[in-house]
Write an enzyme that holds these catalytic residues in place. Structure first.
Site, short mmCIF file in Angstrom:
data_model
loop_
_atom_site.label_atom_id
_atom_site.label_comp_id
_atom_site.label_asym_id
_atom_site.label_seq_id
_atom_site.Cartn_x
_atom_site.Cartn_y
_atom_site.Cartn_z
N LYS A 59 27.85 -21.01 -9.42
CA LYS A 59 26.71 -21.86 -9.64
C LYS A 59 27.00 -23.22 -8.91
O LYS A 59 27.56 -23.78 -8.20
CB LYS A 59 27.77 -22.69 -10.93
CG LYS A 59 27.48 -21.55 -12.19
CD LYS A 59 27.68 -22.39 -13.28
CE LYS A 59 27.87 -21.63 -14.63
NZ LYS A 59 27.64 -21.15 -16.23
N ASP A 118 29.57 -19.57 -19.50
CA ASP A 118 28.49 -21.25 -20.05
C ASP A 118 29.57 -22.34 -21.24
O ASP A 118 29.55 -22.04 -22.32
CB ASP A 118 26.99 -21.04 -20.88
CG ASP A 118 25.95 -20.62 -18.99
OD1 ASP A 118 25.40 -21.74 -18.30
OD2 ASP A 118 26.03 -19.44 -18.94
N GLY A 124 22.15 -25.91 -12.22
CA GLY A 124 20.88 -24.90 -11.22
C GLY A 124 21.38 -23.80 -10.67
O GLY A 124 21.34 -22.91 -11.75
N GLY A 170 21.02 -21.17 -13.71
CA GLY A 170 21.82 -22.16 -14.87
C GLY A 170 21.54 -24.16 -15.46
O GLY A 170 20.63 -24.65 -15.19
N GLU A 171 22.20 -24.19 -16.58
CA GLU A 171 21.96 -25.95 -16.75
C GLU A 171 22.48 -26.87 -16.01
O GLU A 171 21.43 -27.45 -15.62
CB GLU A 171 22.82 -25.92 -17.95
CG GLU A 171 22.89 -27.47 -18.71
CD GLU A 171 24.14 -27.72 -19.35
OE1 GLU A 171 23.48 -29.55 -19.33
OE2 GLU A 171 24.85 -27.19 -19.46
N ASP A 195 28.34 -22.93 -27.74
CA ASP A 195 27.09 -22.47 -27.60
C ASP A 195 27.11 -21.25 -27.53
O ASP A 195 26.44 -20.97 -26.58
CB ASP A 195 26.47 -23.12 -26.16
CG ASP A 195 25.09 -22.99 -25.98
OD1 ASP A 195 24.47 -22.55 -26.18
OD2 ASP A 195 24.94 -23.54 -24.66
N ARG A 212 22.38 -15.24 -24.81
CA ARG A 212 22.03 -15.55 -23.47
C ARG A 212 23.23 -16.19 -22.80
O ARG A 212 23.19 -16.36 -21.37
CB ARG A 212 21.35 -17.00 -23.57
CG ARG A 212 20.99 -18.44 -24.23
CD ARG A 212 20.49 -18.81 -24.13
NE ARG A 212 21.41 -20.04 -25.16
CZ ARG A 212 20.84 -20.10 -26.22
NH1 ARG A 212 20.63 -19.53 -26.73
NH2 ARG A 212 21.82 -21.79 -27.05
N ASN A 213 24.80 -16.40 -23.88
CA ASN A 213 25.71 -16.95 -23.29
C ASN A 213 26.61 -16.11 -23.19
O ASN A 213 27.43 -16.29 -22.67
CB ASN A 213 25.78 -18.43 -23.79
CG ASN A 213 25.54 -19.28 -23.24
OD1 ASN A 213 24.62 -19.41 -22.46
ND2 ASN A 213 24.88 -20.15 -24.31
N VAL A 230 21.75 -20.10 -9.94
CA VAL A 230 23.52 -19.27 -9.83
C VAL A 230 23.12 -18.11 -8.76
O VAL A 230 22.24 -17.63 -8.64
CB VAL A 230 23.54 -18.96 -11.20
CG1 VAL A 230 25.03 -17.26 -10.52
CG2 VAL A 230 23.71 -19.20 -12.42
N ILE A 232 20.73 -15.60 -8.07
CA ILE A 232 19.88 -13.99 -9.81
C ILE A 232 19.74 -14.67 -10.69
O ILE A 232 19.71 -14.52 -11.76
CB ILE A 232 21.90 -12.82 -9.19
CG1 ILE A 232 23.09 -14.37 -9.42
CG2 ILE A 232 21.99 -12.31 -7.48
CD1 ILE A 232 24.01 -13.92 -9.74
N GLY A 233 19.64 -16.07 -10.80
CA GLY A 233 19.84 -16.98 -11.84
C GLY A 233 19.23 -18.77 -11.80
O GLY A 233 19.76 -18.94 -11.13
#
Length: 450
Positions: free
Chosen positions: A218, A328, A203, A200-201, A310, A314-315, A205, A197-198
């Site tokens: 994750k 995140d 790898g 991340g930093e 951060d 987006r987070n 998700v 589904i997405g």
């Protein structure tokens, strides 16, 4: 179907405190380690012993089985990060055949070095990272450092000796113990991965089911950022608030694959939601609700002495009922450990943090002002038409973004208060919360569309 009893010798941890009411009971605290001795005729009870050797009956609803032995939660305790060649040799002194550690390469950024002790010296082997794989000799390739280390434990395969004994990095050992004692280590058999589904930093998700419940996972598989990956989970483990995405568990497989299991946020990221809905759907009151949800989380982090570093749309993730939650935590640090110089999200970072790596709650307040701008511009990129390399210079000169179109004046005033060059002049999150509650009340009373 009867539940299979836990075998003798199984390790478990106290999930809830148990105060003995009978002499035959074994009292224990939450997080205390126990060892199962025997099952009983009553499936709700086991006979167990604590670390002092005391034995007694314990209720199954107060304990949680540790899925695997401590060694199976492989957090690379032999990985020492950015240390020098001299520091590595000092750690491996006096020489002991087969004693080893792995560090980041000083001469080849992105690569690693295996430091291996023989009887009288330390050899340094260059681990090359190439096309997503790791190799020492250009013949044998591995997906991650864990696989590489396990291979050379069983076979020297060109090294001066096989890997016998790891030189442990104490911080990693402490984190590992914390995961185990807290009951965060879960069983891979209970996890059913569904679809990506997405990204991340660390790898991909994935949407998954854990014990029948929808979760987000994750996944770290084919790269070597396990330490940073697990550091995020170790932060999440310490934090518990309705406006923070909650950690549910960690799974580590023998091949080095790592999973962080969190609650699933059905409506995705706030920035995507804002861009897809826009003015036709979202009122100023709805937008203010999002700002308050995030502010509640930041009040909690502020009181817990954590800095996020951060904070951006987006987070922020949205639940099925549109509750905004901060996620995140890859850059989140306790205030006492804020000397890290990790790459920074420039357009969301305060001038003093860009200039001096000086992070604090006040630098999070600056980022929160940028987040407000994102929300009331329906997900636009901050500092539009400004080149990234010019942002820092503009900020030092006192530049502030103009208000988004249609943004209530009171909300823009909150943004600019967050953007004071002097950190001490910025508001606290608690005072921001009070200001936004007043603004929401006024907007609701006026029935003001954006």
């Amino acid at each position: 179907m009867a539940k299979t009893p836990w075998p003798k010798g199984s390790k478990c941890v106290g999930r809830l405190q148990f105060k003995a009411s009978l002499e035959c009971h074994l009292p224990f605290n939450e997080g205390e380690m126990l060892t199962i001795i025997n099952a009983t005729e009553d499936p709700q009870w086991y006979i167990a012993k604590n670390n002092n050797g005391r034995q007694g009956a314990v209720p199954t609803n107060h304990i949680q089985k540790l899925v695997k032995s401590e060694s199976q939660l492989n957090l690379m305790p032999w990985f020492h990060g950015k240390i020098t060649r001299v520091e590595a040799e000092s750690l491996l002194s006096p020489p002991e055949k087969g004693l080893f550690l792995v560090r980041e390469s000083n001469n080849y950024p992105g690569d690693y070095t295996l430091c291996l002790s023989t009887d009288n010296m330390v050899e340094h082997y260059h681990i090359i990272y190439r096309d997503g794989k790791l190799t020492i000799d250009g013949e044998q390739y591995f997906d991650n450092l864990i696989q590489l280390v396990e291979h050379y434990k069983t076979n020297a395969d060109g090294l001066c000796t096989s890997l016998v004994k790891p030189k442990l990095e104490q911080k990693t050992v402490d984190v590992q113990e914390e995961f185990l004692r807290g009951g965060w280590v879960k069983d891979r058999q209970d996890l059913q991965l569904q679809k990506t589904i997405g990204q991340g930093e660390f790898g991909e998700v994935m949407l998954a089911y854990y014990q029948g419940n929808e979760v987000a996972v994750k996944c770290l598989k084919n790269n070597t950022t396990a330490q940073a990956f697990i550091a995020e989970a170790s932060v999440m483990m310490k934090l518990r608030h309705e406006n923070l995405v909650q950690l549910l568990g960690v799974i580590a497989e023998e091949d080095g694959t790592l999973y962080i299991i969190t609650e699933y946020m059905r409506n995705g990221t706030l920035v995507d939601y804002l861009r897809s809905r826009g003015r036709a759907v979202l009122t100023s009151v709805a937008l203010t609700d999002f700002t308050l949800h995030v502010c509640e989380a930041m009040v909690y982090l502020e009181s817990s002495n954590f800095v996020h570093r951060d904070l951006a749309a987006r987070n922020i993730l949205l639940s099925e009922d549109l509750v905004a939650k901060v996620s995140d935590f890859g850059l989140t640090k306790e205030v006492s450990s804020l000397q890290d110089t990790h790459k920074l999200p420039v357009k969301w970072t305060s001038p003093e943090a860009l200039r001096e790596k000086n992070f604090s709650t006040k630098s999070d307040v600056w980022s929160y002002g940028v987040l407000l701008w994102e929300i009331f511009s329906f997900g636009r990129m901050p500092y539009p038409k400004v080149k990234l390399k010019d942002v820092g210079t503009l900020l030092e000169r006192g530049y502030q973004m103009p208000a988004p179109d249609g943004c209530p004046t009171e909300v823009y005033d909150v943004m600019t208060n967050c953007w004071h060059l002097d950190p001490d002049s910025r508001p606290t999150f608690q005072s921001l919360k009070q200001s936004l509650l007043q603004i929401k009340h006024k907007l609701r009373k006026q029935g003001t569309p954006l």
